[in-house]
Design a protein around this motif. Structure first.
Motif, PDB file in Angstrom:
ATOM      1  N   ARG A  58      41.479  49.354  35.359  1.00 52.52           N
ATOM      2  CA  ARG A  58      41.608  50.722  35.889  1.00 52.52           C
ATOM      3  C   ARG A  58      42.158  50.711  37.311  1.00 52.52           C
ATOM      4  NH1 ARG A  58      38.121  55.307  33.594  1.00 52.52           N
ATOM      5  NH2 ARG A  58      38.614  54.928  31.425  1.00 52.52           N
ATOM      6  N   HIS A  59      41.961  49.621  38.003  1.00 51.35           N
ATOM      7  CA  HIS A  59      42.466  49.489  39.371  1.00 51.35           C
ATOM      8  C   HIS A  59      43.774  48.709  39.419  1.00 51.35           C
ATOM      9  CE1 HIS A  59      39.180  51.375  41.543  1.00 51.35           C
ATOM     10  NE2 HIS A  59      38.428  50.933  40.557  1.00 51.35           N
ATOM     11  N   GLY A  60      44.434  48.591  38.271  1.00 51.91           N
ATOM     12  CA  GLY A  60      45.751  47.974  38.214  1.00 51.91           C
ATOM     13  C   GLY A  60      45.745  46.469  38.348  1.00 51.91           C
ATOM     14  N   GLY A  61      44.613  45.834  38.133  1.00 53.85           N
ATOM     15  CA  GLY A  61      44.516  44.387  38.301  1.00 53.85           C
ATOM     16  C   GLY A  61      44.424  43.639  36.987  1.00 53.85           C
ATOM     17  N   HIS A  62      44.107  42.361  37.101  1.00 53.19           N
ATOM     18  CA  HIS A  62      43.901  41.518  35.923  1.00 53.19           C
ATOM     19  C   HIS A  62      42.671  40.646  36.158  1.00 53.19           C
ATOM     20  CE1 HIS A  62      46.159  38.692  38.468  1.00 53.19           C
ATOM     21  NE2 HIS A  62      45.474  37.765  37.841  1.00 53.19           N
ATOM     22  N   ILE A  63      42.162  40.106  35.076  1.00 54.90           N
ATOM     23  CA  ILE A  63      40.985  39.245  35.144  1.00 54.90           C
ATOM     24  C   ILE A  63      41.206  38.077  34.193  1.00 54.90           C
ATOM     25  CG2 ILE A  63      39.751  40.606  33.419  1.00 54.90           C
ATOM     26  CD1 ILE A  63      37.148  40.009  34.992  1.00 54.90           C
ATOM     27  N   ARG A  64      40.759  36.898  34.607  1.00 61.88           N
ATOM     28  CA  ARG A  64      40.903  35.709  33.763  1.00 61.88           C
ATOM     29  C   ARG A  64      39.728  34.777  34.033  1.00 61.88           C
ATOM     30  NH1 ARG A  64      43.213  31.262  36.505  1.00 61.88           N
ATOM     31  NH2 ARG A  64      43.843  31.805  38.625  1.00 61.88           N
ATOM     32  N   LEU A  65      39.506  33.861  33.105  1.00 61.67           N
ATOM     33  CA  LEU A  65      38.386  32.925  33.203  1.00 61.67           C
ATOM     34  C   LEU A  65      38.883  31.492  33.165  1.00 61.67           C
ATOM     35  CD1 LEU A  65      36.104  34.579  30.510  1.00 61.67           C
ATOM     36  CD2 LEU A  65      35.948  34.877  32.975  1.00 61.67           C
ATOM     37  N   SER A  66      38.192  30.643  33.882  1.00 57.07           N
ATOM     38  CA  SER A  66      38.397  29.201  33.817  1.00 57.07           C
ATOM     39  C   SER A  66      37.014  28.600  33.618  1.00 57.07           C
ATOM     40  CB  SER A  66      39.021  28.704  35.118  1.00 57.07           C
ATOM     41  OG  SER A  66      39.117  27.300  35.103  1.00 57.07           O
ATOM     42  N   SER A  67      36.872  27.699  32.643  1.00 58.38           N
ATOM     43  CA  SER A  67      35.540  27.184  32.355  1.00 58.38           C
ATOM     44  C   SER A  67      35.596  25.815  31.697  1.00 58.38           C
ATOM     45  CB  SER A  67      34.811  28.159  31.414  1.00 58.38           C
ATOM     46  OG  SER A  67      33.473  27.780  31.249  1.00 58.38           O
ATOM     47  N   GLN A  68      34.502  25.099  31.840  1.00 59.31           N
ATOM     48  CA  GLN A  68      34.299  23.827  31.144  1.00 59.31           C
ATOM     49  C   GLN A  68      32.857  23.806  30.649  1.00 59.31           C
ATOM     50  OE1 GLN A  68      35.616  21.116  34.421  1.00 59.31           O
ATOM     51  NE2 GLN A  68      36.590  20.073  32.691  1.00 59.31           N
ATOM     52  N   THR A  73      31.700  28.136  35.083  1.00 59.64           N
ATOM     53  CA  THR A  73      32.770  29.100  34.845  1.00 59.64           C
ATOM     54  C   THR A  73      33.210  29.721  36.163  1.00 59.64           C
ATOM     55  OG1 THR A  73      31.900  29.619  32.655  1.00 59.64           O
ATOM     56  CG2 THR A  73      33.356  31.262  33.647  1.00 59.64           C
ATOM     57  N   THR A  74      34.499  30.001  36.264  1.00 61.35           N
ATOM     58  CA  THR A  74      35.038  30.753  37.388  1.00 61.35           C
ATOM     59  C   THR A  74      35.746  31.970  36.824  1.00 61.35           C
ATOM     60  OG1 THR A  74      35.380  28.712  38.641  1.00 61.35           O
ATOM     61  CG2 THR A  74      36.513  30.683  39.432  1.00 61.35           C
ATOM     62  N   VAL A  75      35.416  33.138  37.363  1.00 58.77           N
ATOM     63  CA  VAL A  75      36.071  34.393  36.990  1.00 58.77           C
ATOM     64  C   VAL A  75      37.011  34.759  38.127  1.00 58.77           C
ATOM     65  CG1 VAL A  75      35.731  36.823  36.421  1.00 58.77           C
ATOM     66  CG2 VAL A  75      34.013  35.135  35.722  1.00 58.77           C
ATOM     67  N   PHE A  76      38.289  34.869  37.826  1.00 58.42           N
ATOM     68  CA  PHE A  76      39.309  35.274  38.795  1.00 58.42           C
ATOM     69  C   PHE A  76      39.717  36.708  38.490  1.00 58.42           C
ATOM     70  CE2 PHE A  76      39.836  30.699  38.385  1.00 58.42           C
ATOM     71  CZ  PHE A  76      40.032  30.280  39.684  1.00 58.42           C
ATOM     72  N   PHE A  77      39.909  37.520  39.527  1.00 61.06           N
ATOM     73  CA  PHE A  77      40.403  38.869  39.298  1.00 61.06           C
ATOM     74  C   PHE A  77      41.228  39.336  40.484  1.00 61.06           C
ATOM     75  CE2 PHE A  77      36.418  39.427  41.484  1.00 61.06           C
ATOM     76  CZ  PHE A  77      36.617  40.499  42.339  1.00 61.06           C
ATOM     77  N   SER A  78      42.117  40.277  40.212  1.00 63.41           N
ATOM     78  CA  SER A  78      42.926  40.885  41.267  1.00 63.41           C
ATOM     79  C   SER A  78      42.800  42.393  41.152  1.00 63.41           C
ATOM     80  CB  SER A  78      44.388  40.474  41.125  1.00 63.41           C
ATOM     81  OG  SER A  78      44.953  41.083  39.981  1.00 63.41           O
ATOM     82  N   LEU A  79      43.064  43.060  42.245  1.00 58.39           N
ATOM     83  CA  LEU A  79      43.090  44.522  42.280  1.00 58.39           C
ATOM     84  C   LEU A  79      44.373  44.909  42.997  1.00 58.39           C
ATOM     85  CD1 LEU A  79      39.411  45.105  43.415  1.00 58.39           C
ATOM     86  CD2 LEU A  79      40.316  45.276  41.093  1.00 58.39           C
ATOM     87  N   SER A  80      45.180  45.750  42.377  1.00 59.51           N
ATOM     88  CA  SER A  80      46.471  46.079  42.981  1.00 59.51           C
ATOM     89  C   SER A  80      46.369  47.138  44.065  1.00 59.51           C
ATOM     90  CB  SER A  80      47.447  46.556  41.906  1.00 59.51           C
ATOM     91  OG  SER A  80      47.115  47.864  41.498  1.00 59.51           O
ATOM     92  N   GLY A  81      45.273  47.884  44.078  1.00 55.40           N
ATOM     93  CA  GLY A  81      45.163  48.984  45.031  1.00 55.40           C
ATOM     94  C   GLY A  81      45.799  50.249  44.509  1.00 55.40           C
ATOM     95  N   ARG A  82      46.414  50.147  43.338  1.00 62.22           N
ATOM     96  CA  ARG A  82      47.016  51.322  42.699  1.00 62.22           C
ATOM     97  C   ARG A  82      46.202  51.658  41.468  1.00 62.22           C
ATOM     98  NH1 ARG A  82      51.311  47.879  43.460  1.00 62.22           N
ATOM     99  NH2 ARG A  82      51.384  47.514  41.229  1.00 62.22           N
ATOM    100  N   ALA A  83      45.127  52.386  41.658  1.00 67.45           N
ATOM    101  CA  ALA A  83      44.267  52.753  40.540  1.00 67.45           C
ATOM    102  C   ALA A  83      45.040  53.609  39.550  1.00 67.45           C
ATOM    103  CB  ALA A  83      43.042  53.506  41.041  1.00 67.45           C
ATOM    104  N   ARG A  84      44.792  53.347  38.290  1.00 66.71           N
ATOM    105  CA  ARG A  84      45.415  54.141  37.240  1.00 66.71           C
ATOM    106  C   ARG A  84      44.708  55.490  37.208  1.00 66.71           C
ATOM    107  NH1 ARG A  84      44.647  54.004  30.998  1.00 66.71           N
ATOM    108  NH2 ARG A  84      42.679  54.651  31.835  1.00 66.71           N
ATOM    109  N   THR A  85      45.459  56.548  37.298  1.00 67.72           N
ATOM    110  CA  THR A  85      44.846  57.870  37.298  1.00 67.72           C
ATOM    111  C   THR A  85      45.228  58.623  36.038  1.00 67.72           C
ATOM    112  OG1 THR A  85      46.691  58.788  38.531  1.00 67.72           O
ATOM    113  CG2 THR A  85      44.799  58.040  39.816  1.00 67.72           C
ATOM    114  N   ARG A  86      44.365  59.523  35.647  1.00 68.79           N
ATOM    115  CA  ARG A  86      44.588  60.340  34.464  1.00 68.79           C
ATOM    116  C   ARG A  86      45.295  61.616  34.919  1.00 68.79           C
ATOM    117  NH1 ARG A  86      39.481  60.609  32.775  1.00 68.79           N
ATOM    118  NH2 ARG A  86      39.060  62.482  33.937  1.00 68.79           N
ATOM    119  N   PRO A  87      46.360  62.025  34.223  1.00 73.18           N
ATOM    120  CA  PRO A  87      47.012  63.283  34.576  1.00 73.18           C
ATOM    121  C   PRO A  87      46.002  64.430  34.512  1.00 73.18           C
ATOM    122  CG  PRO A  87      48.339  62.062  32.987  1.00 73.18           C
ATOM    123  CD  PRO A  87      47.022  61.349  33.115  1.00 73.18           C
ATOM    124  N   ALA A  88      46.193  65.437  35.347  1.00 75.14           N
ATOM    125  CA  ALA A  88      45.245  66.547  35.446  1.00 75.14           C
ATOM    126  C   ALA A  88      45.052  67.264  34.120  1.00 75.14           C
ATOM    127  CB  ALA A  88      45.717  67.532  36.512  1.00 75.14           C
TER     128      ALA A  88
END
Length: 101
Positions: A58-68, A73-88
Motif C-alpha cells: 500500500r505504501h508502494g514498496g516491496h517485501i522479501r525474505l531470506s532464511s536458512q 530469517t531476515t525480512v527486507f522491505f522498502s517503502l517508496s513514500g508514494r502511498a497508493r491511494t484510492r480514487p475518491a
C-alpha cells in the motif's frame, strides 16, 4: 534491525535467529493463515507476514525474505513514500468483516 542500500533504493530489515525455513516455501508465508510449522511448535495465527506485505504494498514498496533452517530469517522491505491511494469515487473494498450498525 537496520537498513541497507540496494539497486532499488533503501531497504530496511529485521532479523531473528529462530527456526528459519526453506526459502522455496516463502510465498506460502505471505498468504493469510498459512504456516510452515505446527501451532504446537510456534504460536501465531499465520497472518503477520500477510499483513506486513499488504501494508508495504500500500505504501508502494516491496517485501522479501531470506532464511536458512535452524539459523534464522531476515525480512527486507522498502517503502517508496508514494502511498497508493484510492480514487475518491472508488468505494472501499469489503474487508470481509461484518459491519456494525
Amino acid at each position: 534491525m537496520g537498513r541497507v542500500e540496494s539497486p532499488d533504493g533503501t531497504e530496511f530489515f529485521v532479523r531473528d535467529n529462530g527456526a528459519g525455513f526453506d526459502t522455496r516455501q516463502a510465498d506460502k508465508l505471505f498468504k493469510p493463515f498459512q504456516r510452515l510449522h505446527e501451532a504446537s511448535e510456534f504460536s501465531g495465527t499465520g497472518v503477520g507476514l500477510a499483513t506486513c506485505q499488504r501494508i508495504v504494498r500500500r505504501h508502494g514498496g516491496h517485501i522479501r525474505l531470506s532464511s536458512q533452517p535452524d539459523v534464522g530469517t531476515t525480512v527486507f522491505f522498502s517503502l517508496s513514500g508514494r502511498a497508493r491511494t484510492r480514487p475518491a469515487d472508488e468505494p472501499p473494498r469489503d474487508s470481509g468483516f461484518a459491519r456494525l450498525a
